[in-house]
Design a protein around this motif. Structure first.
Motif, PDB file in Angstrom:
ATOM      1  N   PRO A 430       0.796  -1.224   0.000  1.00 21.38           N
ATOM      2  CA  PRO A 430       0.000   0.000   0.000  1.00 21.38           C
ATOM      3  C   PRO A 430       0.834   1.282   0.000  1.00 21.38           C
ATOM      4  CG  PRO A 430      -0.925  -1.591   1.525  1.00 21.38           C
ATOM      5  CD  PRO A 430       0.394  -2.149   1.078  1.00 21.38           C
ATOM      6  N   VAL A 431       1.919   1.318   0.739  1.00 20.83           N
ATOM      7  CA  VAL A 431       2.725   2.533   0.824  1.00 20.83           C
ATOM      8  C   VAL A 431       3.381   2.836  -0.513  1.00 20.83           C
ATOM      9  CG1 VAL A 431       4.703   3.626   1.934  1.00 20.83           C
ATOM     10  CG2 VAL A 431       3.123   2.224   3.290  1.00 20.83           C
ATOM     11  N   ALA A 432       4.015   1.824  -1.120  1.00 18.81           N
ATOM     12  CA  ALA A 432       4.694   2.021  -2.401  1.00 18.81           C
ATOM     13  C   ALA A 432       3.703   2.357  -3.509  1.00 18.81           C
ATOM     14  CB  ALA A 432       5.495   0.770  -2.770  1.00 18.81           C
ATOM     15  N   PHE A 433       2.580   1.661  -3.537  1.00 19.47           N
ATOM     16  CA  PHE A 433       1.617   1.903  -4.611  1.00 19.47           C
ATOM     17  C   PHE A 433       0.960   3.266  -4.464  1.00 19.47           C
ATOM     18  CE2 PHE A 433      -2.056   1.580  -7.286  1.00 19.47           C
ATOM     19  CZ  PHE A 433      -1.627   0.791  -8.336  1.00 19.47           C
ATOM     20  N   ASP A 434       0.709   3.695  -3.237  1.00 21.00           N
ATOM     21  CA  ASP A 434       0.071   4.990  -3.002  1.00 21.00           C
ATOM     22  C   ASP A 434       0.900   6.129  -3.585  1.00 21.00           C
ATOM     23  OD1 ASP A 434      -2.004   6.594  -1.967  1.00 21.00           O
ATOM     24  OD2 ASP A 434      -0.802   7.072  -0.202  1.00 21.00           O
ATOM     25  N   ALA A 435       2.211   6.086  -3.366  1.00 23.41           N
ATOM     26  CA  ALA A 435       3.087   7.126  -3.903  1.00 23.41           C
ATOM     27  C   ALA A 435       3.129   7.073  -5.425  1.00 23.41           C
ATOM     28  CB  ALA A 435       4.493   6.975  -3.328  1.00 23.41           C
ATOM     29  N   ALA A 436       3.195   5.867  -5.987  1.00 20.70           N
ATOM     30  CA  ALA A 436       3.243   5.721  -7.439  1.00 20.70           C
ATOM     31  C   ALA A 436       1.928   6.166  -8.088  1.00 20.70           C
ATOM     32  CB  ALA A 436       3.545   4.273  -7.797  1.00 20.70           C
ATOM     33  N   TYR A 437       0.815   5.914  -7.409  1.00 23.92           N
ATOM     34  CA  TYR A 437      -0.494   6.278  -7.946  1.00 23.92           C
ATOM     35  C   TYR A 437      -0.577   7.770  -8.232  1.00 23.92           C
ATOM     36  CZ  TYR A 437      -5.454   7.547  -7.746  1.00 23.92           C
ATOM     37  OH  TYR A 437      -6.684   8.080  -8.010  1.00 23.92           O
ATOM     38  N   ARG A 438      -0.141   8.583  -7.305  1.00 26.45           N
ATOM     39  CA  ARG A 438      -0.235  10.029  -7.506  1.00 26.45           C
ATOM     40  C   ARG A 438       0.596  10.480  -8.707  1.00 26.45           C
ATOM     41  NH1 ARG A 438      -1.466   8.957  -2.571  1.00 26.45           N
ATOM     42  NH2 ARG A 438      -2.968  10.233  -1.422  1.00 26.45           N
ATOM     43  N   SER A 439       1.807   9.957  -8.817  1.00 24.41           N
ATOM     44  CA  SER A 439       2.648  10.318  -9.956  1.00 24.41           C
ATOM     45  C   SER A 439       2.010   9.870 -11.271  1.00 24.41           C
ATOM     46  CB  SER A 439       4.031   9.690  -9.808  1.00 24.41           C
ATOM     47  OG  SER A 439       4.678  10.153  -8.648  1.00 24.41           O
ATOM     48  N   ALA A 440       1.411   8.680 -11.275  1.00 17.42           N
ATOM     49  CA  ALA A 440       0.777   8.167 -12.491  1.00 17.42           C
ATOM     50  C   ALA A 440      -0.419   9.018 -12.895  1.00 17.42           C
ATOM     51  CB  ALA A 440       0.353   6.716 -12.279  1.00 17.42           C
ATOM     52  N   MET A 441      -1.199   9.473 -11.936  1.00 18.56           N
ATOM     53  CA  MET A 441      -2.367  10.292 -12.268  1.00 18.56           C
ATOM     54  C   MET A 441      -1.945  11.656 -12.807  1.00 18.56           C
ATOM     55  SD  MET A 441      -4.846   8.216 -11.727  1.00 18.56           S
ATOM     56  CE  MET A 441      -6.470   8.871 -11.316  1.00 18.56           C
ATOM     57  N   VAL A 442      -0.889  12.231 -12.258  1.00 19.21           N
ATOM     58  CA  VAL A 442      -0.385  13.499 -12.784  1.00 19.21           C
ATOM     59  C   VAL A 442       0.126  13.311 -14.207  1.00 19.21           C
ATOM     60  CG1 VAL A 442       1.410  15.260 -12.530  1.00 19.21           C
ATOM     61  CG2 VAL A 442       0.146  14.474 -10.517  1.00 19.21           C
ATOM     62  N   ALA A 443       0.844  12.208 -14.450  1.00 15.34           N
ATOM     63  CA  ALA A 443       1.334  11.929 -15.794  1.00 15.34           C
ATOM     64  C   ALA A 443       0.171  11.720 -16.773  1.00 15.34           C
ATOM     65  CB  ALA A 443       2.229  10.691 -15.776  1.00 15.34           C
ATOM     66  N   SER A 444      -0.883  11.047 -16.327  1.00 17.59           N
ATOM     67  CA  SER A 444      -2.057  10.831 -17.182  1.00 17.59           C
ATOM     68  C   SER A 444      -2.738  12.154 -17.509  1.00 17.59           C
ATOM     69  CB  SER A 444      -3.048   9.889 -16.493  1.00 17.59           C
ATOM     70  OG  SER A 444      -2.475   8.618 -16.288  1.00 17.59           O
ATOM     71  N   ALA A 445      -2.828  13.043 -16.514  1.00 24.69           N
ATOM     72  CA  ALA A 445      -3.412  14.365 -16.764  1.00 24.69           C
ATOM     73  C   ALA A 445      -2.579  15.143 -17.778  1.00 24.69           C
ATOM     74  CB  ALA A 445      -3.519  15.144 -15.451  1.00 24.69           C
ATOM     75  N   ALA A 446      -1.257  14.972 -17.721  1.00 22.57           N
ATOM     76  CA  ALA A 446      -0.382  15.634 -18.695  1.00 22.57           C
ATOM     77  C   ALA A 446      -0.626  15.093 -20.104  1.00 22.57           C
ATOM     78  CB  ALA A 446       1.084  15.452 -18.292  1.00 22.57           C
ATOM     79  N   LEU A 447      -0.796  13.774 -20.241  1.00 22.08           N
ATOM     80  CA  LEU A 447      -1.099  13.192 -21.545  1.00 22.08           C
ATOM     81  C   LEU A 447      -2.417  13.726 -22.097  1.00 22.08           C
ATOM     82  CD1 LEU A 447      -0.143   9.429 -21.003  1.00 22.08           C
ATOM     83  CD2 LEU A 447       1.072  11.095 -22.406  1.00 22.08           C
ATOM     84  N   LEU A 448      -3.418  13.829 -21.234  1.00 24.15           N
ATOM     85  CA  LEU A 448      -4.728  14.343 -21.656  1.00 24.15           C
ATOM     86  C   LEU A 448      -4.632  15.805 -22.090  1.00 24.15           C
ATOM     87  CD1 LEU A 448      -6.821  12.633 -18.862  1.00 24.15           C
ATOM     88  CD2 LEU A 448      -7.039  12.176 -21.313  1.00 24.15           C
ATOM     89  N   THR A 449      -3.881  16.584 -21.339  1.00 22.94           N
ATOM     90  CA  THR A 449      -3.696  17.985 -21.709  1.00 22.94           C
ATOM     91  C   THR A 449      -2.998  18.096 -23.058  1.00 22.94           C
ATOM     92  OG1 THR A 449      -3.551  18.615 -19.376  1.00 22.94           O
ATOM     93  CG2 THR A 449      -2.672  20.180 -20.994  1.00 22.94           C
ATOM     94  N   ALA A 450      -1.985  17.272 -23.286  1.00 25.20           N
ATOM     95  CA  ALA A 450      -1.285  17.267 -24.575  1.00 25.20           C
ATOM     96  C   ALA A 450      -2.244  16.895 -25.705  1.00 25.20           C
ATOM     97  CB  ALA A 450      -0.112  16.291 -24.531  1.00 25.20           C
TER      98      ALA A 450
END
Length: 478
Positions: A430-450
Motif C-alpha cells: 500500500p505505501v509504495a503503490f500509493d506514492a506511485a499512484y499520484r505520480s501516475a495520475m499526474v502523468a495521465s493528466a499531462a497526456l490528456l492535456t497534450a
C-alpha cells in the motif's frame, strides 16, 4: 466455388435484422465485457497466481497487443473470405482462449492465453460492425449501427458489476469462463440467421509480413518498457526500432498493404490519431491505476472497485450522442480540445484517493468529470477520423483509429509503472503503490492535456455535416 455473398438484403424490425444485430452485439459485447472486467480482477489474480507487477501488466496488455497488431488484418480477412465466416472464427477462437485463461495454472499460461484472446478479438471486432454494414439495406444501416452501439454500451455498463461479483463471490476464473455460453449463442445465431457478405474489391494478397512486423514492434516495445532495467530490455528496444522501420518500408512497397500510409497525408487524420494515442493511453492508465489503488490502498473489494468507474459508462450512455450533435453544429475542434482537458481535470480530482478514501468525496466527483470529458470527445473524434479519409478508405480509417487507441493503452500501461518507480511485488504494498499512484495520475493528466492541445492547434473546425458523415447515436466502446 465460392458461395455467393448477399449484400444489403436485411431490414430493421424483421427477424433477420434482429438476428444480425443480436449476433454482432453478443460477439463485440463479449470482447468488450472481457476488456472491462480484467482490471477489476488483477489484484486477485496476482495473489492467487503469485504474479509480479510485470506479469500483471502482461495479463492486461497481452490482449491489447495482439488485438492492436492484427485488427487491420482481421478486417481484411473478413472482406476477402466473408464477414460472417471470419466473425465466427474469431468468436470460436476467443471462447477457446477464454477457457484456457480460466484454466491457467500460472501467470505464463494466462499471458499466452490472453495473447490468443486478442487474436480472436482481432477477427470478431471488425467483423461485428462489417456484418451490419454489409447485410442491411443502405437506409437501415444507421439505425442498425445505433442499436448495435447502444446495446454494446450495456455490456460496458454491466462489465464492472459482473466482473466484481464473479471475483468476489465465485472465482476470477469465471470472468473468462462466462464467455463460453455467450460464444455458443453467438455462433448459433450467426450461422443460422446472418447472411454472408464480402467486399468484391477486397485485397487478393494478405499482408502477413506487415502483420508480423507490427506485432513484433509493439511486443518488443512493451517488453522493453515493462522490463526496463533488465538485461534484455535494451535488446528489445533495438528490435522494436528495427521492426518498426521495416514495417513502414514493407507497407510502402507491398502491393496491397495492411496499412495504407498515404492515408496519413491528411493533416486532420494524422492529428486525430495522435490525439487518440495520447488520450486513450491516459484512459487505460487511469482505469488501471485507479482500480488497483482502490483495492491495494483503499481496501475495496473487487466488486466495489469495479463499480467505482460506473459513472464513466453512465456519462457515455446519456451524453455521447449529444457530444456528437454539438460537433455537428460547431465543428470538432472545441469538443476534441475541451473533452481531454475536462478529463485531465477529473483525473487530478482523484489524487485524493488514499487509505482513508471516501467514495462520494474522493472518487465520484473526479470520475464523473472524467466521464463527462470522455462523452464530449468520443463521437466527434470518431466522426472526424472518418470524415478525414476518402469514402473508399472509411473501413481502413476506422481500423487504424481502433488500433491506435489500443496501442496507446497498451504502451501507457507498460510505461507508466516504470516511470513512477513501481515494479516487482510493490503493487501489493500500500505505501509504495500509493506514492506511485499520484505520480501516475499526474502523468495521465499531462497526456490528456497534450491531447487537447494537439486538437486545438491541428484539428480543423470544418463542420462535420458538410461531408455527410453521420455521427453515432451512442458509442458502445471506449
Amino acid at each position: 466455388m465460392r458461395e455467393r455473398a448477399a449484400v444489403g438484403v436485411v431490414r430493421m424490425g424483421t427477424p433477420g435484422g434482429r438476428a444480425v444485430v443480436a449476433a454482432a452485439t453478443l460477439g463485440s459485447g463479449m470482447a468488450l465485457l472481457d476488456g472491462t472486467v480484467v482490471n477489476v480482477a488483477l489484484k486477485t489474480i496476482g495473489e492467487d497466481l503469485d504474479a509480479s507487477l510485470a506479469e500483471l501488466q502482461w495479463v492486461a496488455n497481452g490482449y491489447l497487443l495482439s488485438l492492436a497488431s492484427l485488427i487491420l488484418l482481421g478486417g481484411s480477412l473478413g472482406d476477402r473470405f466473408g464477414r460472417r465466416r471470419v466473425f465466427v472464427w474469431g468468436t470460436v477462437g476467443f471462447a477457446a482462449a477464454s477457457v484456457l485463461c480460466g484454466l491457467a495454472p500460472n501467470p505464463e499460461v494466462l499471458i499466452a492465453a490472453r495473447l490468443l484472446q486478442g487474436v480472436g478479438g482481432a477477427l470478431l471486432t471488425p467483423g461485428s460492425l462489417a456484418m451490419i454494414q454489409g447485410a442491411f439495406v443502405k437506409d437501415d444501416r444507421a439505425a442498425a449501427i445505433g442499436a448495435w452501439s447502444g446495446l454494446g454500451s450495456i455490456a460496458a455498463a454491466i462489465g464492472p458489476f459482473v466482473g466484481g461479483a464473479l471475483v468476489e463471490h465465485a472465482s476470477w476464473r469465471w470472468i473468462f469462463w462466462i464467455n463460453l455460453p455467450l460464444a455458443v449463442v453467438t455462433v448459433v445465431i450467426a450461422q443460422r440467421s446472418v447472411p454472408e457478405t464480402r467486399d468484391p474489391n477486397a485485397a487478393t494478397h494478405l499482408d502477413l509480413g506487415g502483420a508480423v512486423l507490427a506485432a513484433v514492434a509493439l511486443g518488443a516495445t512493451s517488453y522493453a518498457l515493462i522490463q526496463w532495467g533488465g538485461p534484455l530490455a535494451p535488446w528489445a528496444g533495438v528490435i522494436a526500432v528495427v521492426t518498426a522501420v521495416l514495417f513502414l518500408v514493407v507497407e510502402k512497397r507491398v502491393r496491397e498493404p495492411m496499412l495504407r500510409l498515404d492515408i496519413f497525408r491528411d493533416r486532420t487524420f494524422s492529428a486525430s490519431n495522435a490525439m487518440t494515442f495520447l488520450v486513450y493511453g491516459a484512459l487505460g492508465a487511469v482505469l488501471f491505476f485507479l482500480t488497483l489503488q482502490l483495492q491495494t490502498v483503499g481496501g475495496y473489494d473487487a466488486l466495489a472497485a469495479g463499480l467505482a468507474s460506473l459513472p464513466v459508462t453512465i456519462c457515455m450512455l446519456l451524453l455521447a450522442a449529444r457530444g456528437g450533435r454539438l460537433a455537428t453544429r460547431i465543428g470538432p475542434r472545441v469538443p476534441m480540445t475541451f473533452g481531454p482537458l475536462v478529463m485531465a481535470a477529473g483525473t487530478l480530482l482523484m489524487l485524493g484517493v488514499d487509505a482513508d478514501v471516501n467514495y462520494w468525496r474522493d472518487v465520484l466527483p473526479g470520475i464523473t468529470v472524467f466521464g463527462l470529458g470522455l462523452a464530449l470527445m468520443v463521437a466527434p473524434l470518431t466522426a472526424t477520423v472518418l470524415a478525414a479519409a476518402p469514402d473508399e478508405h472509411a473501413g481502413i480509417a476506422s481500423g487504424v483509429n481502433n488500433a491506435v487507441a489500443r496501442a496507446g493503452s497498451l504502451l501507457a500501461v507498460a510505461a507508466l509503472p516504470v516511470l513512477v518507480g513501481l515494479g516487482g511485488e510493490e503493487y501489493a504494498d500500500p505505501v509504495a503503490f500509493d506514492a506511485a499512484y499520484r505520480s501516475a495520475m499526474v502523468a495521465s493528466a499531462a497526456l490528456l492535456t497534450a491531447g487537447g492541445l494537439v486538437s486545438w492547434f491541428a484539428i480543423g473546425n470544418r463542420v462535420l455535416g458538410e461531408r455527410g458523415v453521420e455521427l453515432p447515436r451512442s458509442t458502445g466502446e471506449v
